[in-house]
Design a protein around this motif. Structure first.
Motif, PDB file in Angstrom:
ATOM      1  N   LEU A   1      45.760  34.907  44.341  1.00  0.00           N
ATOM      2  CA  LEU A   1      47.208  34.477  43.877  1.00  0.00           C
ATOM      3  C   LEU A   1      47.868  33.300  44.602  1.00  0.00           C
ATOM      4  O   LEU A   1      48.873  32.562  44.283  1.00  0.00           O
ATOM      5  N   ALA A   2      47.379  32.915  46.619  1.00  0.00           N
ATOM      6  CA  ALA A   2      47.649  32.720  47.181  1.00  0.00           C
ATOM      7  C   ALA A   2      47.085  31.139  46.802  1.00  0.00           C
ATOM      8  O   ALA A   2      47.811  30.099  46.635  1.00  0.00           O
ATOM      9  N   THR A   3      45.752  30.788  46.275  1.00  0.00           N
ATOM     10  CA  THR A   3      45.409  29.918  46.223  1.00  0.00           C
ATOM     11  C   THR A   3      46.114  29.047  45.054  1.00  0.00           C
ATOM     12  O   THR A   3      46.296  27.552  44.839  1.00  0.00           O
ATOM     13  N   THR A   4      46.487  30.310  43.597  1.00  0.00           N
ATOM     14  CA  THR A   4      46.968  29.051  42.610  1.00  0.00           C
ATOM     15  C   THR A   4      48.732  28.460  43.235  1.00  0.00           C
ATOM     16  O   THR A   4      48.848  27.206  43.175  1.00  0.00           O
ATOM     17  N   LEU A   5      48.948  29.892  43.985  1.00  0.00           N
ATOM     18  CA  LEU A   5      50.413  29.324  44.236  1.00  0.00           C
ATOM     19  C   LEU A   5      50.280  27.370  45.125  1.00  0.00           C
ATOM     20  O   LEU A   5      51.392  26.880  44.545  1.00  0.00           O
ATOM     21  N   ARG A   6      49.455  27.546  45.916  1.00  0.00           N
ATOM     22  CA  ARG A   6      49.449  26.937  46.943  1.00  0.00           C
ATOM     23  C   ARG A   6      48.739  25.483  46.090  1.00  0.00           C
ATOM     24  O   ARG A   6      49.832  24.523  46.784  1.00  0.00           O
ATOM     25  N   ALA A   7      48.058  25.636  44.794  1.00  0.00           N
ATOM     26  CA  ALA A   7      47.894  24.203  44.952  1.00  0.00           C
ATOM     27  C   ALA A   7      49.309  23.946  44.107  1.00  0.00           C
ATOM     28  O   ALA A   7      49.109  22.781  43.135  1.00  0.00           O
ATOM     29  N   GLU A   8      50.078  24.353  43.260  1.00  0.00           N
ATOM     30  CA  GLU A   8      51.119  23.692  42.696  1.00  0.00           C
ATOM     31  C   GLU A   8      52.531  23.938  43.848  1.00  0.00           C
ATOM     32  O   GLU A   8      52.971  23.309  43.385  1.00  0.00           O
ATOM     33  N   GLY A   9      52.144  24.217  45.490  1.00  0.00           N
ATOM     34  CA  GLY A   9      53.206  23.263  46.126  1.00  0.00           C
ATOM     35  C   GLY A   9      54.155  23.842  47.223  1.00  0.00           C
ATOM     36  O   GLY A   9      54.676  23.402  47.889  1.00  0.00           O
ATOM     37  N   HIS A  10      53.486  25.501  46.533  1.00  0.00           N
ATOM     38  CA  HIS A  10      54.094  26.824  47.129  1.00  0.00           C
ATOM     39  C   HIS A  10      53.476  27.544  48.692  1.00  0.00           C
ATOM     40  O   HIS A  10      52.713  26.341  48.760  1.00  0.00           O
ATOM     41  N   LYS A  11      54.719  27.024  49.917  1.00  0.00           N
ATOM     42  CA  LYS A  11      54.368  27.315  50.980  1.00  0.00           C
ATOM     43  C   LYS A  11      53.644  29.318  51.183  1.00  0.00           C
ATOM     44  O   LYS A  11      54.890  29.420  51.067  1.00  0.00           O
ATOM     45  N   VAL A  12      52.603  29.661  50.776  1.00  0.00           N
ATOM     46  CA  VAL A  12      52.734  30.982  51.573  1.00  0.00           C
ATOM     47  C   VAL A  12      52.044  31.463  52.568  1.00  0.00           C
ATOM     48  O   VAL A  12      50.568  30.874  52.694  1.00  0.00           O
ATOM     49  N   PHE A  13      52.126  32.568  52.685  1.00  0.00           N
ATOM     50  CA  PHE A  13      51.699  33.645  54.000  1.00  0.00           C
ATOM     51  C   PHE A  13      50.843  34.811  53.818  1.00  0.00           C
ATOM     52  O   PHE A  13      52.114  35.233  52.287  1.00  0.00           O
ATOM     53  N   THR A  14      49.939  35.384  53.672  1.00  0.00           N
ATOM     54  CA  THR A  14      49.047  36.641  53.599  1.00  0.00           C
ATOM     55  C   THR A  14      48.886  37.279  55.015  1.00  0.00           C
ATOM     56  O   THR A  14      47.527  37.532  55.248  1.00  0.00           O
ATOM     57  N   PRO A  15      49.851  37.442  55.607  1.00  0.00           N
ATOM     58  CA  PRO A  15      49.579  38.613  57.168  1.00  0.00           C
ATOM     59  C   PRO A  15      48.984  39.754  56.630  1.00  0.00           C
ATOM     60  O   PRO A  15      49.987  40.819  55.450  1.00  0.00           O
ATOM     61  N   THR A  16      48.201  40.186  57.870  1.00  0.00           N
ATOM     62  CA  THR A  16      47.551  42.096  57.304  1.00  0.00           C
ATOM     63  C   THR A  16      48.094  42.494  57.906  1.00  0.00           C
ATOM     64  O   THR A  16      48.472  41.902  59.800  1.00  0.00           O
ATOM     65  N   PHE A  17      48.982  44.352  58.178  1.00  0.00           N
ATOM     66  CA  PHE A  17      49.654  44.759  58.524  1.00  0.00           C
ATOM     67  C   PHE A  17      48.408  45.461  60.525  1.00  0.00           C
ATOM     68  O   PHE A  17      47.461  45.442  59.323  1.00  0.00           O
ATOM     69  N   THR A  18      49.256  45.947  61.332  1.00  0.00           N
ATOM     70  CA  THR A  18      47.811  46.087  62.002  1.00  0.00           C
ATOM     71  C   THR A  18      47.464  47.403  62.059  1.00  0.00           C
ATOM     72  O   THR A  18      48.193  48.232  60.844  1.00  0.00           O
ATOM     73  N   GLY A  19      45.651  46.896  61.818  1.00  0.00           N
ATOM     74  CA  GLY A  19      45.115  48.652  62.008  1.00  0.00           C
ATOM     75  C   GLY A  19      44.405  47.791  60.258  1.00  0.00           C
ATOM     76  O   GLY A  19      43.696  49.504  60.079  1.00  0.00           O
ATOM     77  N   PHE A  20      44.669  47.162  59.353  1.00  0.00           N
ATOM     78  CA  PHE A  20      44.267  46.985  58.093  1.00  0.00           C
ATOM     79  C   PHE A  20      43.312  45.894  58.278  1.00  0.00           C
ATOM     80  O   PHE A  20      43.795  44.769  59.225  1.00  0.00           O
ATOM     81  N   GLY A  21      42.215  45.747  57.362  1.00  0.00           N
ATOM     82  CA  GLY A  21      41.618  45.161  56.991  1.00  0.00           C
ATOM     83  C   GLY A  21      40.532  44.192  58.242  1.00  0.00           C
ATOM     84  O   GLY A  21      40.269  44.715  58.923  1.00  0.00           O
TER      85      GLY A  21
END
Length: 243
Positions: A20-40
């Protein structure tokens, strides 16, 4: 073009938004996908000290230190419980909120209570135990999801399911049993909610969203709760008009 901040679900991380982030960035949007503490990729920080409020602070800090404004906050599953606290503490930076089958929290109640997994006294007892330095650190959600998928596969291609399950990690139990500071009513921005019929958030969370006066649409049964991975086109169709 919009500034979008995604809030992931339990056992996940910012990685889950990759397509989703890759698609939206390609469309020109500024996208942030932070990870919560203790995850990932931050799973090494899992501890009994990671309360629900820590996850709210994670996102508030992203908005603050990246100096993000006019943000569209997109919250999935567990991320829905975090969104109200973010708006309460950094609402001047948020334009609107979009829920993707997210938890609608109740102020003063834990996430576990909000989704009907435990009673108030049980959550309070677990929270006190963890605060004292005892009890399990994580929820075991990653293994629970892998085992559940063996009995009931996700409604997505097998390779997508394998991609999702291989990356899932545990999450801090304290985040599930500590009281949520701000409930859904704290969101004083436009909210759009896309709920998945016949799955984990239906009907309780969907009904809470309606009771708050949010715009609610539903989808299913051809897709399930993991539709952010299994059906990204459906997410984009709902999200794009709101950016």
């Amino acid at each position: 073009m919009a500034t979008v901040v995604f809030l992931h679900g339990g056992g996940m991380g910012g990685w889950v938004w990759d397509e989703l982030a890759t698609t939206l960035r390609a469309e020109g949007h500024k996208v942030f996908t932070p990870t919560f503490t203790g995850f990932g990729e931050r799973s090494h920080l899992i501890s009994r000290d990671v309360t629900h409020d820590v996850h709210v602070t994670d996102i508030v800090n992203v908005l603050t230190f990246e100096d993000l404004r006019d943000v569209v906050l997109v919250a999935f599953s567990y991320g829905g419980s975090v969104a109200p606290g973010v708006v309460a503490r950094a609402g001047d930076r948020v334009r609107r909120v979009v829920y993707l089958d997210g938890i609608v929290p109740l102020a003063g109640k834990s996430v576990g209570e909000a989704i009907g997994y435990m009673k108030t006294e049980d959550a309070a007892g677990l929270n006190a135990m963890l605060a004292s330095g005892e009890g399990p650190v994580g929820t075991g959600v990653d293994e629970m999801q892998r085992n559940a998928a063996k009995e009931k596969p996700y409604k997505m291609p097998l390779e997508r399911q394998e991609w999702l399950l291989a990356r899932m990690s545990d999450m801090p139990l304290r985040g599930m049993v500590s009281p949520v500071t701000h409930g859904g009513e704290a969101i004083d921005k436009p909210v759009d909610y896309l709920g998945i019929l016949g799955d984990v958030m239906d009907p309780v969370q969907h009904d809470r969203a309606r009771a708050l006066g949010w715009h609610v649409e539903t989808a299913g049964p051809d897709i399930d709760h993991a539709f952010i991975v299994g059906a990204p086109d459906r997410v984009l169709a709902f999200l794009r008009p709101r950016l």
